[in-house]
Design a protein around this motif. Structure first.
Motif, PDB file in Angstrom:
ATOM      1  N   GLY A 258       4.209  -3.663  -0.807  1.00 10.77           N
ATOM      2  CA  GLY A 258       3.970  -2.230  -0.896  1.00 10.77           C
ATOM      3  C   GLY A 258       4.353  -1.511   0.381  1.00 10.77           C
ATOM      4  N   CYS A 259       3.601  -0.468   0.708  1.00  8.56           N
ATOM      5  CA  CYS A 259       3.845   0.285   1.942  1.00  8.56           C
ATOM      6  C   CYS A 259       3.537  -0.604   3.139  1.00  8.56           C
ATOM      7  CB  CYS A 259       2.963   1.538   1.969  1.00  8.56           C
ATOM      8  SG  CYS A 259       3.067   2.445   3.533  1.00  8.56           S
ATOM      9  N   PRO A 260       4.450  -0.731   4.105  1.00 13.29           N
ATOM     10  CA  PRO A 260       4.191  -1.635   5.234  1.00 13.29           C
ATOM     11  C   PRO A 260       2.993  -1.218   6.079  1.00 13.29           C
ATOM     12  CG  PRO A 260       6.172  -0.313   5.608  1.00 13.29           C
ATOM     13  CD  PRO A 260       5.779  -0.101   4.190  1.00 13.29           C
ATOM     14  N   PHE A 261       2.571   0.055   5.997  1.00 12.10           N
ATOM     15  CA  PHE A 261       1.465   0.551   6.817  1.00 12.10           C
ATOM     16  C   PHE A 261       0.115   0.481   6.100  1.00 12.10           C
ATOM     17  CE2 PHE A 261      -0.969   4.157   8.803  1.00 12.10           C
ATOM     18  CZ  PHE A 261      -1.106   3.585  10.062  1.00 12.10           C
ATOM     19  N   HIS A 262       0.087   0.063   4.840  1.00 16.69           N
ATOM     20  CA  HIS A 262      -1.158   0.199   4.074  1.00 16.69           C
ATOM     21  C   HIS A 262      -2.296  -0.660   4.634  1.00 16.69           C
ATOM     22  CE1 HIS A 262      -0.268  -3.650   1.907  1.00 16.69           C
ATOM     23  NE2 HIS A 262      -1.573  -3.665   1.736  1.00 16.69           N
ATOM     24  N   THR A 263      -1.972  -1.753   5.351  1.00 14.00           N
ATOM     25  CA  THR A 263      -3.028  -2.616   5.889  1.00 14.00           C
ATOM     26  C   THR A 263      -3.808  -1.945   7.015  1.00 14.00           C
ATOM     27  OG1 THR A 263      -1.440  -3.623   7.427  1.00 14.00           O
ATOM     28  CG2 THR A 263      -1.771  -4.721   5.302  1.00 14.00           C
ATOM     29  N   ARG A 264      -3.267  -0.865   7.572  1.00 12.79           N
ATOM     30  CA  ARG A 264      -3.937  -0.167   8.678  1.00 12.79           C
ATOM     31  C   ARG A 264      -4.261   1.281   8.338  1.00 12.79           C
ATOM     32  NH1 ARG A 264      -0.023  -1.072  13.709  1.00 12.79           N
ATOM     33  NH2 ARG A 264      -1.857  -0.331  14.855  1.00 12.79           N
ATOM     34  N   CYS A 265      -3.996   1.688   7.103  1.00  8.73           N
ATOM     35  CA  CYS A 265      -4.110   3.100   6.714  1.00  8.73           C
ATOM     36  C   CYS A 265      -5.466   3.393   6.083  1.00  8.73           C
ATOM     37  CB  CYS A 265      -2.984   3.456   5.744  1.00  8.73           C
ATOM     38  SG  CYS A 265      -2.988   5.194   5.247  1.00  8.73           S
ATOM     39  N   SER A 266      -6.166   4.378   6.617  1.00  7.39           N
ATOM     40  CA  SER A 266      -7.468   4.777   6.062  1.00  7.39           C
ATOM     41  C   SER A 266      -7.322   5.664   4.834  1.00  7.39           C
ATOM     42  CB  SER A 266      -8.281   5.515   7.131  1.00  7.39           C
ATOM     43  OG  SER A 266      -7.601   6.689   7.559  1.00  7.39           O
ATOM     44  N   GLN A 267      -6.102   6.138   4.549  1.00  9.71           N
ATOM     45  CA  GLN A 267      -5.877   7.037   3.408  1.00  9.71           C
ATOM     46  C   GLN A 267      -5.156   6.341   2.256  1.00  9.71           C
ATOM     47  OE1 GLN A 267      -4.247  10.934   4.687  1.00  9.71           O
ATOM     48  NE2 GLN A 267      -4.459  10.191   6.796  1.00  9.71           N
ATOM     49  N   ARG A 268      -5.063   5.020   2.294  1.00 12.68           N
ATOM     50  CA  ARG A 268      -4.282   4.299   1.284  1.00 12.68           C
ATOM     51  C   ARG A 268      -4.886   4.456  -0.112  1.00 12.68           C
ATOM     52  NH1 ARG A 268      -6.838   0.513   4.470  1.00 12.68           N
ATOM     53  NH2 ARG A 268      -8.394  -0.814   3.447  1.00 12.68           N
ATOM     54  N   LEU A 269      -4.000   4.429  -1.081  1.00 11.05           N
ATOM     55  CA  LEU A 269      -4.392   4.511  -2.496  1.00 11.05           C
ATOM     56  C   LEU A 269      -4.382   3.093  -3.060  1.00 11.05           C
ATOM     57  CD1 LEU A 269      -2.133   7.561  -3.451  1.00 11.05           C
ATOM     58  CD2 LEU A 269      -4.578   7.610  -2.925  1.00 11.05           C
ATOM     59  N   GLN A 270      -5.570   2.566  -3.359  1.00 12.51           N
ATOM     60  CA  GLN A 270      -5.673   1.200  -3.860  1.00 12.51           C
ATOM     61  C   GLN A 270      -4.928   1.058  -5.190  1.00 12.51           C
ATOM     62  OE1 GLN A 270      -6.737  -1.340  -2.350  1.00 12.51           O
ATOM     63  NE2 GLN A 270      -7.889  -0.474  -0.638  1.00 12.51           N
TER      64      GLN A 270
END
Length: 348
Positions: A289-301
Motif C-alpha cells: 500500500g502507501c509506503p508511509f502508512h506504517t507511520r501515518c496517524s491519518q491512515r485509512l484502514q
C-alpha cells in the motif's frame, strides 16, 4: 532543462534485489532551483547520481525511465541511453552538469592539490592552457569567498577547514561553468554561520551564472530559503511536489506536515519538538500500500495499507500521492469536519 520520468533504481545485494527508488518523476527549469527533501534513506542521492551515471555496478535502472537533458546548445540528450563510461556522458559530467557531493574530504583526492584537481576539470571541458586554467581556478576560489586564493590553490584538502573544503568543493563543481548544478546536502556538516554563508554564496553564483539547480537536503527550512520548487521524497517515491511557497503554506501529505512540525521555532523555544513517529522502513522490507502508512496517524484502514495511492493533481505543477486527497475521501473528510463543528456549536 531536465525532465526525469518513471525512474526506478534497483540493486542486486546478498539479500536479493532491492528497489530504493520507484517511479520517480520531476523536472528542473533553467534558472530555478528544485529542492528534493526527505529523511536519510529516502532515495534522494541515488536518484540524482543516476543522472550522472555514477551508480555502482550492481545497480539497474528501469527500462521505462526517461531522463532528458537540454544542453547549452539547445540539443536534447537522453541520459538514460548513454553508456556509463562513454564520451558523451563524460562531456556532460562537469561541463554541463556539476555536482557538489555530501562530504568534500571524501570527494577530493588527498594526494593532489585543490588547484590540480580544478585545473584538470577545467581543461577537460575547455580548450585552455594550463596557465589559463590555473588563473580560472584562482578566480573561482576567490569567487566562492576563499581568502588568499593564490596561496590556497596549491594546498591539499587536509590543509583546509571543513567550511573551506566545502567552498573549494563548490568551486570545483563550478569550475567548468555547468548549466545544471546538483548540490547533495552541501551544508549538512557545517555550523549554522558557515551554512548561511554557503547558501548565500550558492544563490549569488546561480544568479550570476544562470544555472538550474537540484538542492538535496533533509531540512525543509533550508529548502524554504533556496528553492522555488520542491519534491518531498519518502522511501523512494515522491509523495508531494509543487511550488515551495504553496507546499510550505499548505502541506497536503501527512509526511510533509510531519516534516514541517519537526522544525524548531524561535517562537516556541520551550515547546517539545514533534518528530515524525517511527522509523523509515528498509527498502527490502517495503510495506504494501502507501509506503508511509506504517507511520501515518491519518491512515485509512483497509485502504492505505492495501493499495498504492494515486498521484492527485492539486493545481498547476502541484500534486500529492495520498488517498486522503482523492475526491471521494476529501469530500468525506470535509463532511465529517462540518458535522464536528455543528456538534460543538451551542444550541440556539
Amino acid at each position: 532543462m531536465l525532465k526525469v520520468e518513471n525512474l526506478s533504481i534497483s540493486f542486486q545485494t546478498d539479500e536479493g534485489m532491492i528497489t530504493p527508488v520507484q517511479n520517480v518523476s520531476f523536472a528542473v527549469q533553467a534558472g530555478r532551483t528544485l529542492g528534493i527533501v526527505g529523511e536519510s534513506g529516502s532515495g534522494k542521492s541515488v536518484s540524482t547520481k543516476a543522472l550522472m551515471k555514477l551508480l555502482p555496478g550492481n545497480s539497474r535502472v528501469s527500462d521505462e525511465a526517461r531522463m532528458t537533458y537540454t544542453d547549452k546548445a539547445g540539443r536534447e540528450v537522453r541520459i538514460d541511453q548513454l553508456r556509463p563510461k562513454g564520451r558523451d556522458i563524460r562531456r556532460l559530467r562537469g561541463g554541463e552538469i556539476g555536482m557538489i557531493f555530501q562530504e568534500p574530504m571524501a570527494s577530493f583526492s588527498p594526494v593532489y592539490t585543490i588547484g590540480n584537481q580544478m585545473i584538470e576539470a577545467i581543461r577537460l571541458h575547455q580548450k585552455v592552457t594550463k596557465k589559463e586554467a590555473r588563473a580560472q581556478a584562482i578566480a573561482m576560489l576567490d569567487k566562492v569567498g576563499i581568502s588568499n586564493p593564490v596561496g590556497r590553490v596549491d594546498q591539499y584538502p587536509h590543509e583546509m577547514s571543513g567550511g573551506m573544503r566545502q567552498r573549494a568543493m563548490i568551486a570545483l563543481a563550478l569550475a567548468a561553468r555547468p548549466a545544471l548544478l546538483i548540490a547533495d546536502e552541501p551544508t549538512t556538516a557545517l555550523d549554522v554561520t558557515i551554512q548561511a554563508q554557503v547558501l548565500e554564496l550558492m544563490a549569488d553564483l546561480q544568479r550570476d551564472l544562470g544555472m538550474g539547480m537540484i538542492f538535496i537536503t533533509h531540512d525543509l527550512g533550508v529548502i524554504a530559503q533556496v528553492a522555488q520548487d520542491v519534491a518531498v521524497m519518502y522511501l523512494g517515491t515522491i509523495v508531494e511536489s509543487g511550488p515551495t511557497a504553496d507546499v510550505i503554506r499548505n502541506p497536503r501529505h501527512p509526511y510533509t506536515q510531519g516534516l514541517l512540525k519537526a522544525i524548531p521555532s524561535l517562537d516556541a523555544l520551550h515547546d517539545r519538538l514533534s518528530p515524525v513517529p517511527g522509523d523509515i522502513p528498509s527498502p527490502n522490507e517495503r510495506p504494501t500500500g502507501c509506503p508511509f502508512h506504517t507511520r501515518c496517524s491519518q491512515r485509512l484502514q483497509g485502504l492505505c495499507d492495501q493499495q498504492l495511492p494515486p498521484t492527485v493533481p492539486l493545481g498547476p505543477n502541484r500534486s500529492v500521492a495520498c488517498w486522503l486527497e482523492t475526491p471521494e475521501h476529501r469530500t468525506g473528510a470535509e463532511v465529517d469536519a462540518q458535522q464536528q463543528i455543528k456538534q460543538q456549536e451551542p444550541a440556539q
